[in-house]
Design a protein around this motif. Structure first.
Motif, PDB file in Angstrom:
ATOM      1  N   LEU A 195      34.688  52.288  36.773  1.00 43.18           N
ATOM      2  CA  LEU A 195      34.660  53.344  37.787  1.00 43.18           C
ATOM      3  C   LEU A 195      34.038  52.842  39.087  1.00 43.18           C
ATOM      4  O   LEU A 195      34.507  53.160  40.183  1.00 43.18           O
ATOM      5  N   LEU A 196      32.983  52.049  38.977  1.00 42.68           N
ATOM      6  CA  LEU A 196      32.347  51.500  40.177  1.00 42.68           C
ATOM      7  C   LEU A 196      33.282  50.513  40.882  1.00 42.68           C
ATOM      8  O   LEU A 196      33.434  50.554  42.102  1.00 42.68           O
ATOM      9  N   LEU A 197      33.902  49.628  40.129  1.00 43.26           N
ATOM     10  CA  LEU A 197      34.786  48.639  40.746  1.00 43.26           C
ATOM     11  C   LEU A 197      35.980  49.306  41.422  1.00 43.26           C
ATOM     12  O   LEU A 197      36.462  48.818  42.447  1.00 43.26           O
ATOM     13  N   ARG A 198      36.446  50.406  40.881  1.00 43.17           N
ATOM     14  CA  ARG A 198      37.552  51.142  41.522  1.00 43.17           C
ATOM     15  C   ARG A 198      37.135  51.641  42.897  1.00 43.17           C
ATOM     16  O   ARG A 198      37.949  51.693  43.814  1.00 43.17           O
ATOM     17  N   ARG A 199      35.875  51.981  43.048  1.00 43.40           N
ATOM     18  CA  ARG A 199      35.368  52.453  44.336  1.00 43.40           C
ATOM     19  C   ARG A 199      35.553  51.380  45.401  1.00 43.40           C
ATOM     20  O   ARG A 199      35.781  51.676  46.569  1.00 43.40           O
ATOM     21  N   TYR A 200      35.441  50.130  45.016  1.00 45.97           N
ATOM     22  CA  TYR A 200      35.620  49.016  45.937  1.00 45.97           C
ATOM     23  C   TYR A 200      37.072  48.551  46.006  1.00 45.97           C
ATOM     24  O   TYR A 200      37.370  47.501  46.537  1.00 45.97           O
ATOM     25  N   ARG A 201      37.939  49.328  45.397  1.00 45.86           N
ATOM     26  CA  ARG A 201      39.379  49.095  45.414  1.00 45.86           C
ATOM     27  C   ARG A 201      39.774  47.738  44.816  1.00 45.86           C
ATOM     28  O   ARG A 201      40.706  47.099  45.275  1.00 45.86           O
ATOM     29  N   LEU A 202      39.048  47.329  43.801  1.00 46.67           N
ATOM     30  CA  LEU A 202      39.457  46.147  43.043  1.00 46.67           C
ATOM     31  C   LEU A 202      40.462  46.621  42.001  1.00 46.67           C
ATOM     32  O   LEU A 202      40.285  47.674  41.393  1.00 46.67           O
ATOM     33  N   ASP A 203      41.517  45.863  41.804  1.00 47.99           N
ATOM     34  CA  ASP A 203      42.569  46.270  40.872  1.00 47.99           C
ATOM     35  C   ASP A 203      42.134  46.032  39.433  1.00 47.99           C
ATOM     36  O   ASP A 203      42.437  45.010  38.827  1.00 47.99           O
ATOM     37  N   VAL A 204      41.384  46.975  38.891  1.00 49.17           N
ATOM     38  CA  VAL A 204      40.997  46.933  37.482  1.00 49.17           C
ATOM     39  C   VAL A 204      41.452  48.244  36.862  1.00 49.17           C
ATOM     40  O   VAL A 204      41.118  49.316  37.325  1.00 49.17           O
ATOM     41  N   TYR A 205      42.234  48.141  35.823  1.00 52.82           N
ATOM     42  CA  TYR A 205      42.811  49.321  35.193  1.00 52.82           C
ATOM     43  C   TYR A 205      42.146  49.569  33.855  1.00 52.82           C
ATOM     44  O   TYR A 205      41.489  48.702  33.287  1.00 52.82           O
ATOM     45  N   SER A 206      42.319  50.770  33.303  1.00 52.30           N
ATOM     46  CA  SER A 206      41.584  51.172  32.107  1.00 52.30           C
ATOM     47  C   SER A 206      41.972  50.378  30.872  1.00 52.30           C
ATOM     48  O   SER A 206      41.119  50.125  30.020  1.00 52.30           O
ATOM     49  N   ASP A 207      43.225  49.977  30.736  1.00 49.48           N
ATOM     50  CA  ASP A 207      43.615  49.221  29.539  1.00 49.48           C
ATOM     51  C   ASP A 207      42.826  47.921  29.387  1.00 49.48           C
ATOM     52  O   ASP A 207      42.301  47.641  28.301  1.00 49.48           O
ATOM     53  N   VAL A 237      41.064  39.846  34.473  1.00 50.65           N
ATOM     54  CA  VAL A 237      41.448  41.085  35.155  1.00 50.65           C
ATOM     55  C   VAL A 237      41.056  41.026  36.637  1.00 50.65           C
ATOM     56  O   VAL A 237      41.833  41.390  37.512  1.00 50.65           O
ATOM     57  N   LEU A 238      39.848  40.562  36.914  1.00 50.80           N
ATOM     58  CA  LEU A 238      39.359  40.504  38.291  1.00 50.80           C
ATOM     59  C   LEU A 238      40.110  39.483  39.141  1.00 50.80           C
ATOM     60  O   LEU A 238      40.207  39.636  40.354  1.00 50.80           O
ATOM     61  N   ARG A 239      40.634  38.453  38.514  1.00 56.88           N
ATOM     62  CA  ARG A 239      41.294  37.368  39.240  1.00 56.88           C
ATOM     63  C   ARG A 239      42.440  37.861  40.109  1.00 56.88           C
ATOM     64  O   ARG A 239      42.655  37.348  41.206  1.00 56.88           O
ATOM     65  N   ALA A 240      43.149  38.885  39.671  1.00 60.68           N
ATOM     66  CA  ALA A 240      44.255  39.432  40.460  1.00 60.68           C
ATOM     67  C   ALA A 240      43.768  39.973  41.805  1.00 60.68           C
ATOM     68  O   ALA A 240      44.500  39.921  42.788  1.00 60.68           O
ATOM     69  N   SER A 241      42.539  40.455  41.850  1.00 62.84           N
ATOM     70  CA  SER A 241      42.000  41.025  43.085  1.00 62.84           C
ATOM     71  C   SER A 241      41.219  40.034  43.925  1.00 62.84           C
ATOM     72  O   SER A 241      41.260  40.098  45.145  1.00 62.84           O
TER      73      SER A 241
END
Length: 169
Positions: free
Chosen positions: A67-79, A102-106
């Motif tokens: 939820l925090l990383l989504r705030r920074y608009r990093l592409d991390v999804y729930s799956d 997962v983080l590498r994409a962003s």
């Protein structure tokens, strides 16, 4: 909007706070799942409940971080977070690698810094929680689990925080 100059500092502190809260909540929920073992059952049922409790705990902690990383608009999804939560039960090294993928994409190759800090944080958390556990005997189960989970989550997130600050730049 947070400026570029203050963003890493805010991210650093937010990461630690969210990780500690998620870790404590996850540990408390896992404690309640493990409490289901009070009824007589075959040994494999106990093993399954303990495994489920670990996954639930890790998923709650990882979900808070997500939820925090989504705030920074990093592409991390729930799956991947759920998959990462399951991997956390195995080891900090495994979870660090799963999250870095997962983080590498962003954030590109900077994500690979995540693996060693997560492994080191996990090792420090385990050592400190083990050392403290004998000092906390006599506390209520709720307080015992909460304090150990908070210490563990703090150690892991404090090790990860410098990398989080670099990732959100």
């Amino acid at each position: 909007m947070v400026t570029r100059a203050t963003r890493p500092g805010v991210a650093w502190a937010s990461w630690v706070v969210v990780s500690v809260i998620g870790g404590v909540l996850g540990a408390l929920v896992a404690w309640r799942v493990r409490a289901l073992l009070t009824v007589p059952a075959p040994a494999f049922v106990g093993d399954v409940l303990r495994y489920i409790a670990t996954i639930v705990s890790a998923t709650i902690a990882a979900g808070a971080q997500w939820l925090l990383l989504r705030r920074y608009r990093l592409d991390v999804y729930s799956d991947p977070v759920i998959a990462g939560g399951a991997a956390l039960a195995a080891a900090g090294l495994v979870i660090g690698a799963a999250q870095a993928i997962v983080l590498r994409a962003s954030v590109g190759d900077k994500a690979w810094f995540w693996v060693p800090v997560t492994a080191i944080g996990g090792g420090l958390a385990g050592a400190l929680a083990s050392a403290l556990s004998t000092q906390l005997i006599g506390l209520s189960t709720f307080a015992f689990i909460s304090l150990l989970a908070a210490v563990g989550a703090f150690m892991i997130s404090a090790c990860q925080a410098p990398v989080v600050a670099r990732l959100v730049r």
